[in-house]
Design an enzyme around this catalytic site. Structure first.
Site, PDB file in Angstrom:
ATOM      1  N   SER A  91      33.631  60.114  67.973  1.00  0.00           N
ATOM      2  CA  SER A  91      34.072  59.048  67.191  1.00  0.00           C
ATOM      3  C   SER A  91      34.591  57.954  68.150  1.00  0.00           C
ATOM      4  O   SER A  91      33.953  57.252  68.988  1.00  0.00           O
ATOM      5  CB  SER A  91      35.182  59.434  66.217  1.00  0.00           C
ATOM      6  OG  SER A  91      35.484  58.693  65.399  1.00  0.00           O
TER       7      SER A  91
ATOM      8  N   GLU B 278      26.978  61.153  57.176  1.00  0.00           N
ATOM      9  CA  GLU B 278      28.212  60.595  57.384  1.00  0.00           C
ATOM     10  C   GLU B 278      28.109  58.894  57.330  1.00  0.00           C
ATOM     11  O   GLU B 278      26.971  58.319  57.571  1.00  0.00           O
ATOM     12  CB  GLU B 278      28.622  60.886  58.853  1.00  0.00           C
ATOM     13  CG  GLU B 278      28.071  60.629  60.048  1.00  0.00           C
ATOM     14  CD  GLU B 278      28.900  60.651  61.363  1.00  0.00           C
ATOM     15  OE1 GLU B 278      29.699  59.923  61.639  1.00  0.00           O
ATOM     16  OE2 GLU B 278      28.334  61.781  62.112  1.00  0.00           O
TER      17      GLU B 278
ATOM     18  N   HIS C  43      31.047  63.381  59.595  1.00  0.00           N
ATOM     19  CA  HIS C  43      31.549  62.905  60.988  1.00  0.00           C
ATOM     20  C   HIS C  43      32.204  64.078  61.768  1.00  0.00           C
ATOM     21  O   HIS C  43      33.007  64.903  61.116  1.00  0.00           O
ATOM     22  CB  HIS C  43      32.518  61.851  60.624  1.00  0.00           C
ATOM     23  CG  HIS C  43      33.180  61.129  61.702  1.00  0.00           C
ATOM     24  ND1 HIS C  43      32.203  60.081  62.279  1.00  0.00           N
ATOM     25  CD2 HIS C  43      34.464  60.997  62.206  1.00  0.00           C
ATOM     26  CE1 HIS C  43      32.995  59.594  63.284  1.00  0.00           C
ATOM     27  NE2 HIS C  43      34.110  59.985  63.061  1.00  0.00           N
TER      28      HIS C  43
END
Length: 280
Positions: A133, A221, A251
């Protein structure tokens, strides 16, 4: 196994559904299992955890950069994820800590990553960088600096578009990450800084000098298009880049390594790829 059964057994999906509902959310680190045989040692400066698997090759190391939208996460929340990666790669991982928003904003985190990467490069001759991320965004930002030259990048659910322009936000499969959520996190991190700095906007950057790169992303996601756009941009620049899309996953699904077949398989494949890059 039917789709309902798959969804019920997806601990990562249940995590993000709980986050979306609000209230009590189980500890993020509990999504995965303890990686057997990995020894964790606290490092004070730069701060983080040194994760040593059995029979590791000490010539190489991996810098692990945690996600959490710049507002959460730590080496502790990601110790199991990066521990499983260390086992799969048979390579030590330094899971670093960095300051969080609002006390720390861009470029503080980028600078802390540079310090940790230099420190690790003094201790191993071959270093790769891994992140999930916003940790993947930091990994990219580091790799784009002239003094970095990592051997490889492993990016999980990379956040590459702080403007959240991807069409994957509109598909309705992600229970938590909306444009408003992601843009709010981006604004808090940037704190008025120039949005198109190459360290915050890799899709605007010249990527030709990136090392071999593996990108993993969940098929359900909202940030799916962030990963696809990055791989397309890197490939056009001549980078040796690979994209793995895990169908039905959300995610940072790799956080559930040891409890989710998809996560366990993804980390095993990433570990083998990293070892091929670091120990030829």
């Amino acid at each position: 196994m039917g789709m309902d059964t798959v969804a019920a057994s997806d601990v990562n999906r249940r995590h993000w559904e709980a986050v979306a509902r609000g209230g009590d959310v189980p500890p993020w680190q509990d999504l995965g299992t303890e990686p057997e045989g990995v020894v964790a040692t606290r490092v004070d400066e730069p701060p983080g955890l040194w994760l040593q698997p059995p029979d590791a090759d000490t010539r190489a190391a991996i810098l692990g950069i945690h996600g959490g939208g710049f507002v959460s996460g730590s080496s502790a929340t990601h110790a199991r994820l990066f521990g499983h990666l260390a086992l799969a790669a048979r390579t030590p991982v330094f899971a670093m800590d960095y300051g969080l928003v609002p006390a720390h904003v861009f470029p503080s985190q980028v600078e802390q990553v540079a310090i940790a990467h230099r420190w690790l490069s003094e201790r191993a001759s071959r270093v790769a960088v891994a992140g999930d991320s916003c940790g993947a965004l930091l990994a990219l930002g580091r790799a784009l600096q002239p003094d970095a030259a990592p051997r490889g990048l492993f990016l999980m659910s990379p956040w590459t578009d702080l403007a959240a322009g991807g069409a994957s936000y509109d598909r309705g499969a992600d229970p938590f990450f909306t444009r408003d959520v992601v843009r709010g996190l981006a604004e808090a991190y940037l704190a008025g800084a120039y949005r198109h700095d190459v360290r915050t906007a890799p899709l605007d950057a010249d990527l030709r000098d990136l090392p071999p790169t593996l990108v993993q992303v969940g098929g359900d996601e909202a940030l799916l298009d962030d990963a696809v756009a990055l791989v397309r941009h890197a490939g056009a620049a001549g980078v040796d880049v690979r994209l793995d899309i895990a169908a039905g996953q959300l995610h940072t699904f790799q956080m559930a390594a040891g409890r989710s077949d998809a996560a366990t398989r993804a980390i095993a494949e990433a570990g083998a790829w990293l070892r091929s890059i670091l120990v030829p």
